[in-house]
Design an enzyme around this catalytic site. Sequence first.
Site, PDB file in Angstrom:
ATOM      1  N   GLN A 228      -3.682  -1.380  10.083  1.00  0.00           N
ATOM      2  CA  GLN A 228      -3.743  -2.711   9.483  1.00  0.00           C
ATOM      3  C   GLN A 228      -4.253  -3.750  10.494  1.00  0.00           C
ATOM      4  O   GLN A 228      -3.751  -3.836  11.613  1.00  0.00           O
ATOM      5  CB  GLN A 228      -2.341  -3.101   8.970  1.00  0.00           C
TER       6      GLN A 228
ATOM      7  N   ASP B 274     -10.181   3.217   4.823  1.00  0.00           N
ATOM      8  CA  ASP B 274     -10.508   1.786   4.704  1.00  0.00           C
ATOM      9  C   ASP B 274     -12.026   1.594   4.674  1.00  0.00           C
ATOM     10  O   ASP B 274     -12.510   0.533   4.279  1.00  0.00           O
ATOM     11  CB  ASP B 274      -9.931   1.019   5.909  1.00  0.00           C
TER      12      ASP B 274
ATOM     13  N   LYS C 249       0.839  -1.213   0.000  1.00  0.00           N
ATOM     14  CA  LYS C 249       0.000   0.000   0.000  1.00  0.00           C
ATOM     15  C   LYS C 249       0.872   1.260   0.000  1.00  0.00           C
ATOM     16  O   LYS C 249       0.626   2.194  -0.757  1.00  0.00           O
ATOM     17  CB  LYS C 249      -0.926  -0.008   1.228  1.00  0.00           C
TER      18      LYS C 249
END
Length: 290
Positions: free
Chosen positions: A96, A119, A52
């Site tokens: 994460q 997200d 990412k």
Amino acid sequence: MQLLDGKATSEAIRQELMKAVQKRRENGQKIPHLAAVIVGNDGGSLTYVGAKVRACQEIGFDSTLIQLPEELSEEALLQKVEELNNNPQIDGFIVQLPLPKHMDEKKVTLAIDPKKDVDGFHPLNLGNMVLDLPGFLPATPAGMLELFKRYNIETSGKHCVVIGRSHIVGSPMSIMMGRNASPGNCTVTLTHSRTKNLKEITLQADIIITAIGKPGFLTADMVKEGTVVMDVGITRVADATRKSGYKLYGDVDFENVAPKCSYITPVPGGVGPMTIVSLMMNTLKAMELK
Ligand code: NAD
């Protein structure tokens, strides 16, 4: 059968994003900045976060990787989240998952400012998605919608069967496919580990989306001719013949299912790269909304 090439599609989107960033730079405007927080040393998570951050750098976004020790306290992580919420340079950030066992993932997700939640996991953004209000769509389902769009796949009136009901993929995807939108307007069946007679259901599907993490689970006898199949699953299986020591498998028995499909995503190179570009599209959007 046509391959839904997430790698090529995501590359095309990256070029578009790169141009948008270049234009902003020429006009002296702010460059989108994504931060990624990772706690601990889990190999898979480090790979995902690394990809990412690298993708951001490649297209000219600013990015910050924050790696924190496994034994960090939940309170210290919440403090870091608060810092990122208040940092005007950071447009969006992700924490994460999974987090170490001593941390409450729900508490951490709730602490993220919904305006920076690229997200799309915060309840406010999930609620906005259900109500068709503006907000951030969860990255993986949004990436799949983009694939439907870019390959001009008709979804209206089709029967879409989603396998797996996680909060980040299966459940939101089932809602998005049923919305009065394009792509959308499907008749949706959400299936999971307690579903009975799954094969009877998948055989009625025009579109199948698998997100369970069981290699080769969807077999050819479960799929009718002409089905569109999107495979979200990514499982690492040990493979001593490879330099990495593992091979990635999807939820679909690709070799035998693919010949029956009208469209199918490969693993790797299907849904995975689309998730990363969704995150970047959300970051650009977060900056523009400010
Ligand atoms: P999860 O691992 O949290 O949950 C698995 C889901 O599968 C559950 O809802 C469960 O009910 C369902 N399930 C398990 N066994 C089943 C069975 N026999 N029949 C029907 N349903 C069954 O789900 P997740 O976080 O969405 O992850 C699923 C997979 O997708 C994993 O392999 C993960 O690595 C992968 N993933 C990929 C991406 C990407 O960008 N490509 C993003 C997120 C997750």
